[in-house]
Design a protein around this motif. Structure first.
Motif, PDB file in Angstrom:
ATOM      1  N   ILE A  57       0.837  -1.201   0.000  1.00  0.00           N
ATOM      2  CA  ILE A  57       0.000   0.000   0.000  1.00  0.00           C
ATOM      3  C   ILE A  57       0.874   1.254   0.000  1.00  0.00           C
ATOM      4  CG2 ILE A  57      -1.629   1.358   1.380  1.00  0.00           C
ATOM      5  CD1 ILE A  57      -2.939  -1.352   2.156  1.00  0.00           C
ATOM      6  N   VAL A  58       1.895   1.265   0.839  1.00  0.00           N
ATOM      7  CA  VAL A  58       2.807   2.417   0.880  1.00  0.00           C
ATOM      8  C   VAL A  58       3.477   2.611  -0.480  1.00  0.00           C
ATOM      9  CG1 VAL A  58       4.975   3.269   1.869  1.00  0.00           C
ATOM     10  CG2 VAL A  58       3.214   2.319   3.369  1.00  0.00           C
ATOM     11  N   SER A  59       3.985   1.521  -1.051  1.00  0.00           N
ATOM     12  CA  SER A  59       4.630   1.628  -2.363  1.00  0.00           C
ATOM     13  C   SER A  59       3.649   2.109  -3.426  1.00  0.00           C
ATOM     14  CB  SER A  59       5.213   0.267  -2.778  1.00  0.00           C
ATOM     15  OG  SER A  59       6.247  -0.110  -1.904  1.00  0.00           O
ATOM     16  N   ALA A  60       2.420   1.589  -3.409  1.00  0.00           N
ATOM     17  CA  ALA A  60       1.414   1.989  -4.396  1.00  0.00           C
ATOM     18  C   ALA A  60       1.078   3.475  -4.270  1.00  0.00           C
ATOM     19  CB  ALA A  60       0.151   1.147  -4.235  1.00  0.00           C
ATOM     20  N   VAL A  61       0.965   3.976  -3.049  1.00  0.00           N
ATOM     21  CA  VAL A  61       0.672   5.395  -2.844  1.00  0.00           C
ATOM     22  C   VAL A  61       1.806   6.253  -3.410  1.00  0.00           C
ATOM     23  CG1 VAL A  61       0.427   7.196  -1.081  1.00  0.00           C
ATOM     24  CG2 VAL A  61      -0.883   5.075  -0.885  1.00  0.00           C
ATOM     25  N   ILE A  62       3.032   5.853  -3.163  1.00  0.00           N
ATOM     26  CA  ILE A  62       4.179   6.620  -3.676  1.00  0.00           C
ATOM     27  C   ILE A  62       4.188   6.607  -5.205  1.00  0.00           C
ATOM     28  CG2 ILE A  62       6.697   6.679  -3.830  1.00  0.00           C
ATOM     29  CD1 ILE A  62       6.672   5.752  -0.852  1.00  0.00           C
ATOM     30  N   TYR A  63       3.963   5.415  -5.801  1.00  0.00           N
ATOM     31  CA  TYR A  63       3.903   5.346  -7.260  1.00  0.00           C
ATOM     32  C   TYR A  63       2.754   6.195  -7.795  1.00  0.00           C
ATOM     33  CZ  TYR A  63       7.367   1.603  -7.718  1.00  0.00           C
ATOM     34  OH  TYR A  63       8.526   0.885  -7.721  1.00  0.00           O
ATOM     35  N   TRP A  64       1.601   6.179  -7.120  1.00  0.00           N
ATOM     36  CA  TRP A  64       0.428   6.955  -7.545  1.00  0.00           C
ATOM     37  C   TRP A  64       0.726   8.451  -7.498  1.00  0.00           C
ATOM     38  CZ3 TRP A  64      -3.183   9.790  -4.349  1.00  0.00           C
ATOM     39  CH2 TRP A  64      -4.275  10.274  -5.054  1.00  0.00           C
ATOM     40  N   ILE A  65       1.336   8.906  -6.395  1.00  0.00           N
ATOM     41  CA  ILE A  65       1.678  10.321  -6.245  1.00  0.00           C
ATOM     42  C   ILE A  65       2.615  10.772  -7.362  1.00  0.00           C
ATOM     43  CG2 ILE A  65       2.989  11.948  -4.807  1.00  0.00           C
ATOM     44  CD1 ILE A  65       1.787  10.476  -2.357  1.00  0.00           C
ATOM     45  N   ARG A  66       3.515   9.902  -7.761  1.00  0.00           N
ATOM     46  CA  ARG A  66       4.478  10.248  -8.811  1.00  0.00           C
ATOM     47  C   ARG A  66       3.967   9.943 -10.219  1.00  0.00           C
ATOM     48  NH1 ARG A  66      10.391   9.473  -6.265  1.00  0.00           N
ATOM     49  NH2 ARG A  66       9.908  10.570  -4.356  1.00  0.00           N
ATOM     50  N   GLY A  67       2.703   9.536 -10.322  1.00  0.00           N
ATOM     51  CA  GLY A  67       2.098   9.327 -11.633  1.00  0.00           C
ATOM     52  C   GLY A  67       2.422   8.001 -12.295  1.00  0.00           C
ATOM     53  N   GLY A  68       2.925   7.038 -11.559  1.00  0.00           N
ATOM     54  CA  GLY A  68       3.324   5.769 -12.164  1.00  0.00           C
ATOM     55  C   GLY A  68       2.350   4.627 -11.947  1.00  0.00           C
ATOM     56  N   LEU A  69       1.157   4.912 -11.427  1.00  0.00           N
ATOM     57  CA  LEU A  69       0.198   3.837 -11.145  1.00  0.00           C
ATOM     58  C   LEU A  69      -1.037   4.001 -12.015  1.00  0.00           C
ATOM     59  CD1 LEU A  69      -0.707   1.416  -9.438  1.00  0.00           C
ATOM     60  CD2 LEU A  69      -1.525   3.030  -7.730  1.00  0.00           C
ATOM     61  N   ASP A  70      -1.379   2.952 -12.735  1.00  0.00           N
ATOM     62  CA  ASP A  70      -2.553   2.945 -13.607  1.00  0.00           C
ATOM     63  C   ASP A  70      -3.626   2.072 -12.948  1.00  0.00           C
ATOM     64  OD1 ASP A  70      -4.442   2.700 -15.584  1.00  0.00           O
ATOM     65  OD2 ASP A  70      -3.063   1.938 -17.099  1.00  0.00           O
ATOM     66  N   PHE A  71      -4.578   2.734 -12.260  1.00  0.00           N
ATOM     67  CA  PHE A  71      -5.630   2.004 -11.543  1.00  0.00           C
ATOM     68  C   PHE A  71      -6.477   1.144 -12.470  1.00  0.00           C
ATOM     69  CE2 PHE A  71      -5.017   5.216  -8.150  1.00  0.00           C
ATOM     70  CZ  PHE A  71      -4.845   4.337  -7.092  1.00  0.00           C
ATOM     71  N   ALA A  72      -6.765   1.641 -13.656  1.00  0.00           N
ATOM     72  CA  ALA A  72      -7.609   0.887 -14.591  1.00  0.00           C
ATOM     73  C   ALA A  72      -6.972  -0.451 -14.952  1.00  0.00           C
ATOM     74  CB  ALA A  72      -7.874   1.709 -15.845  1.00  0.00           C
ATOM     75  N   THR A  73      -5.674  -0.460 -15.104  1.00  0.00           N
ATOM     76  CA  THR A  73      -4.965  -1.702 -15.403  1.00  0.00           C
ATOM     77  C   THR A  73      -4.848  -2.583 -14.166  1.00  0.00           C
ATOM     78  OG1 THR A  73      -3.697  -0.579 -17.119  1.00  0.00           O
ATOM     79  CG2 THR A  73      -2.799  -2.646 -16.290  1.00  0.00           C
ATOM     80  N   ALA A  74      -4.716  -1.982 -13.000  1.00  0.00           N
ATOM     81  CA  ALA A  74      -4.480  -2.733 -11.764  1.00  0.00           C
ATOM     82  C   ALA A  74      -5.717  -3.459 -11.239  1.00  0.00           C
ATOM     83  CB  ALA A  74      -3.942  -1.787 -10.690  1.00  0.00           C
ATOM     84  N   TRP A  75      -6.928  -2.941 -11.465  1.00  0.00           N
ATOM     85  CA  TRP A  75      -8.143  -3.524 -10.879  1.00  0.00           C
ATOM     86  C   TRP A  75      -8.343  -4.999 -11.177  1.00  0.00           C
ATOM     87  CZ3 TRP A  75     -10.416  -2.250  -6.735  1.00  0.00           C
ATOM     88  CH2 TRP A  75     -10.457  -0.933  -6.339  1.00  0.00           C
TER      89      TRP A  75
END
Length: 119
Positions: A57-75
Motif C-alpha cells: 500500500i505504501v509503495s502503491a501510494v508513492i507510485y500513484w503520487i508520482r504518476g506511475g500507477l494505472d488504476f484501470a490496469t491494476a483492478w
C-alpha cells in the motif's frame, strides 16, 4: 541482536524491495523470518503475507503520487489476486511444507532467470 531489531531489518529489506521493484518483499521476508529470526516456516509464509499488504500500500501510494500507477490496469489483477489469496489461504494448512518450500524456491529461481535473461 534482539528479535525486534532482526524483524525491523527484515522489514526494511522487504520495504526496499517493494519500493525498488514494486513487489518482491516476500523474497526477503520468508527466508529471513524462517532462517534469521527462527520463525517456524508456515508462520514465516503467513507473516510475510501480513507484512506485504501494508508495504505494498505504501509503495502503491508513492507510485500513484508520482504518476506511475494505472488504476484501470491494476483492478483486474487486484480482483484476481484477492480471489487467489482466499483460495490459497483456505488450503494453506493442508499443503505439506516440503512442497511449499519447493514451489517457493522454483518461483524465486524462475524470477531470477527471467530478470537476468530478459533484460
Amino acid at each position: 541482536m534482539k528479535n525486534t531489531a532482526k524483524y525491523a531489518v527484515t522489514g526494511a529489506l522487504a520495504g526496499a524491495a517493494n519500493g525498488f521493484f514494486g513487489a518482491g518483499g516476500g523474497l526477503f521476508l520468508v527466508p529471513l523470518l524462517a532462517g534469521w529470526t527462527k520463525l517456524e516456516q508456515r508462520r514465516a509464509f503467513a507473516t510475510s503475507v501480513a507484512v506485504i499488504l501494508p508495504l505494498s500500500i505504501v509503495s502503491a501510494v508513492i507510485y500513484w503520487i508520482r504518476g506511475g500507477l494505472d488504476f484501470a490496469t491494476a483492478w483486474p489483477y487486484l480482483i484476481g489476486g484477492a480471489i487467489g489469496g482466499v483460495i490459497a489461504g483456505r488450503i494453506f494448512q493442508k499443503v505439506d511444507m516440503v512442497w511449499l518450500r519447493r514451489v517457493f524456491g522454483l518461483l524465486i529461481l524462475y524470477g531470477g532467470v527471467r530478470a537476468v535473461l530478459l533484460l
